[in-house]
Motif scaffolding. Sequence first.
Motif, PDB file in Angstrom:
ATOM      1  N   HIS A 132       5.224 -16.370   3.740  1.00 59.49           N
ATOM      2  CA  HIS A 132       6.095 -14.602   4.272  1.00 59.49           C
ATOM      3  C   HIS A 132       4.978 -13.369   3.762  1.00 59.49           C
ATOM      4  O   HIS A 132       4.556 -13.765   2.978  1.00 59.49           O
ATOM      5  N   GLY A 133       4.733 -12.581   5.203  1.00 58.02           N
ATOM      6  CA  GLY A 133       4.590 -11.476   4.575  1.00 58.02           C
ATOM      7  C   GLY A 133       5.567 -10.407   4.508  1.00 58.02           C
ATOM      8  O   GLY A 133       6.275 -11.497   3.389  1.00 58.02           O
ATOM      9  N   GLU A 134       5.374  -9.344   3.904  1.00 56.62           N
ATOM     10  CA  GLU A 134       5.846  -7.934   3.275  1.00 56.62           C
ATOM     11  C   GLU A 134       6.149  -7.111   4.114  1.00 56.62           C
ATOM     12  O   GLU A 134       5.264  -6.941   4.663  1.00 56.62           O
ATOM     13  N   VAL A 135       6.792  -6.420   4.403  1.00 58.17           N
ATOM     14  CA  VAL A 135       7.396  -4.678   4.651  1.00 58.17           C
ATOM     15  C   VAL A 135       7.383  -3.953   3.213  1.00 58.17           C
ATOM     16  O   VAL A 135       7.826  -4.035   2.561  1.00 58.17           O
ATOM     17  N   ILE A 136       6.360  -2.893   3.178  1.00 60.62           N
ATOM     18  CA  ILE A 136       6.372  -2.690   2.316  1.00 60.62           C
ATOM     19  C   ILE A 136       6.989  -0.549   3.264  1.00 60.62           C
ATOM     20  O   ILE A 136       6.785  -0.180   3.773  1.00 60.62           O
ATOM     21  N   LEU A 143       5.706   1.679  10.228  1.00 62.97           N
ATOM     22  CA  LEU A 143       6.138   0.844   9.182  1.00 62.97           C
ATOM     23  C   LEU A 143       4.522   0.011   9.169  1.00 62.97           C
ATOM     24  O   LEU A 143       3.021   0.076   9.919  1.00 62.97           O
ATOM     25  N   ASN A 144       4.573  -0.713   7.835  1.00 56.79           N
ATOM     26  CA  ASN A 144       3.413  -0.299   6.762  1.00 56.79           C
ATOM     27  C   ASN A 144       4.380  -2.511   6.969  1.00 56.79           C
ATOM     28  O   ASN A 144       4.568  -3.062   6.394  1.00 56.79           O
ATOM     29  N   TYR A 145       3.020  -3.150   7.061  1.00 58.25           N
ATOM     30  CA  TYR A 145       3.832  -4.908   6.673  1.00 58.25           C
ATOM     31  C   TYR A 145       1.831  -5.141   6.418  1.00 58.25           C
ATOM     32  O   TYR A 145       0.892  -4.943   6.913  1.00 58.25           O
ATOM     33  N   VAL A 146       2.707  -6.532   5.628  1.00 55.77           N
ATOM     34  CA  VAL A 146       0.771  -7.336   4.891  1.00 55.77           C
ATOM     35  C   VAL A 146       1.812  -8.504   5.232  1.00 55.77           C
ATOM     36  O   VAL A 146       2.638  -9.419   5.545  1.00 55.77           O
ATOM     37  N   LYS A 147       0.494  -8.841   6.136  1.00 56.58           N
ATOM     38  CA  LYS A 147       0.037 -10.728   6.117  1.00 56.58           C
ATOM     39  C   LYS A 147      -0.494 -11.191   4.870  1.00 56.58           C
ATOM     40  O   LYS A 147      -1.876 -10.169   4.486  1.00 56.58           O
ATOM     41  N   SER A 481      -3.338  -5.321   5.579  1.00 55.46           N
ATOM     42  CA  SER A 481      -1.987  -4.756   5.846  1.00 55.46           C
ATOM     43  C   SER A 481      -2.542  -3.866   6.289  1.00 55.46           C
ATOM     44  O   SER A 481      -3.270  -3.404   7.414  1.00 55.46           O
ATOM     45  N   TRP A 483      -0.878  -1.137   9.769  1.00 57.34           N
ATOM     46  CA  TRP A 483      -0.179   0.582   9.538  1.00 57.34           C
ATOM     47  C   TRP A 483       0.311   0.412  11.329  1.00 57.34           C
ATOM     48  O   TRP A 483       0.039   0.132  12.227  1.00 57.34           O
TER      49      TRP A 483
END
Length: 501
Positions: A132-136, A143-147, A481, A483
């Motif tokens: 899974h990715g993450e939301v920072i 909205l910043n999410y990591v894949k 990352s 944005w």
Amino acid sequence: MEKLFTTMLDLLHTDTIGSWVNGQIELGSGELIELINADDETVMLRYQDADPAIAATIDEAAQRAQQEWWAMPAKTRGRILYQIGTEIRKEAEALGWVESLSTNKPLNNAKAEILIVAEMFEYYAGWADKLHGEVIPVPTTHLNYVKYEAMGTILQMTPWNAAFFTAGWQVAPALAAGNAVILKPSELTPITSLMLGALIERAGAPKGLVNVVAGYGHTIGQTLIAKANIRKVCFVGSPKTGAHIATAAAKRCIPCVLELGGKSANIVFADANLDQAMKGAMAAIFGGSGQSCVSGSRLLVQESIFEKFVASVAKAAQQIRVGHPQHADSDIGPVNNRKQYDHICNMLAIGEQEGAKVVAGTTPIPERDGFYINPTVLAGNNQMTVAQEEIFGPVVVAIPFKDEADAIALANDSQFGLAGAVWTNDVARAHRVADQVKAGTFWINSYKTIHVSSPFGGYRNSGYGRSSGLEVLREYCEVKSVWVETSAQPAFSFNYGTVEG
């Protein structure tokens, strides 16, 4: 060799060694390579080194297959990975027999490792749809999410001492993360790795997802690092070769995972259960004829029990049955190859020249052909060459220590840092020692237990990066990352850093 040829025909559809490329065997055209039977020094098979020109074909096949693999739903990839484990279990008897013949492990040990590799694929099958990715929670209106995305093609170079085991250890997580693999096993033990490539495709993986190259590291291996479209190199072997590979990869900005062996300290305090510690010391060094990266090759024993404990280890070592790896009554087999046999004999000679006392063991074994080394116990000090350099054979160096501080200092007085252990009934001391010894894996009142779910790797000259657990999945992923501006009236700045909306 009739049984070997029959097994190769069954799994590879050929009795000739070549590279497994895009679903078929491609014969080499380079230097002739001989596979020698370590029991009697006869030639088992000959094959030709892979043609460096094959790198382009492998490159194309791997890129196409990786794109197909990554496009599949993650749960589909997971099902195929689990099926690979099933296919390995179906062929466990045949694979175990060939692995024993290739690596000279006792047959039961080789078969057990085959089943562990099946478990590796089954374990990582469960991870395929959980990367899974993450939301920072950034302090802006974004909205910043990591894949976590697949890297592409991974080059994995594996050693001769545990050919199939190490192949599974490396390939399974790389596939789970969505990558293709070019597997370059040792030129001395290519057969079971080739069979693994065939079984992976039998399980439903795209052709070309795992290509297996049969040949030398300094020819086809070097060509792949220099020219193939690879995104990471994973190497298991010696520090000298690892440094060479890392240097070559760095010229193309290709990162590496390196596992480069060790000189692990196995520490025994006077308050330990000495019977268990003795058995642990035996397993730590003599299993697989000492040809294990995590071998407890330095036995540090508290002074008050040193003579008695080392004598018990020496007595037990003399009871180990050394023989043909496929005979049921053999505990350990011969050393894998002539070069390694000569290295061990040379190290033993250096040890005696430097004053090491031979407590048990004679080499070579009288009246016996092949690369056989008796389990050997030396008594010496930590400055000796045999205590500082990896022997990679059934040789342990016993070294006395005074107290806890001395034991820790001796354990850390090494260029390596792959593993270590402590034997004591003092719980607080056990954790203090575990905290202070610089090693990637450490056991308390145990030795040599590893599992695919736990991270594995070294400190110092034992390498960097991790080769199992969740950590290795991160090794095989690119991190992105993203944005997303969510404000209706965003603010902009010419500077980096936090921008309030």
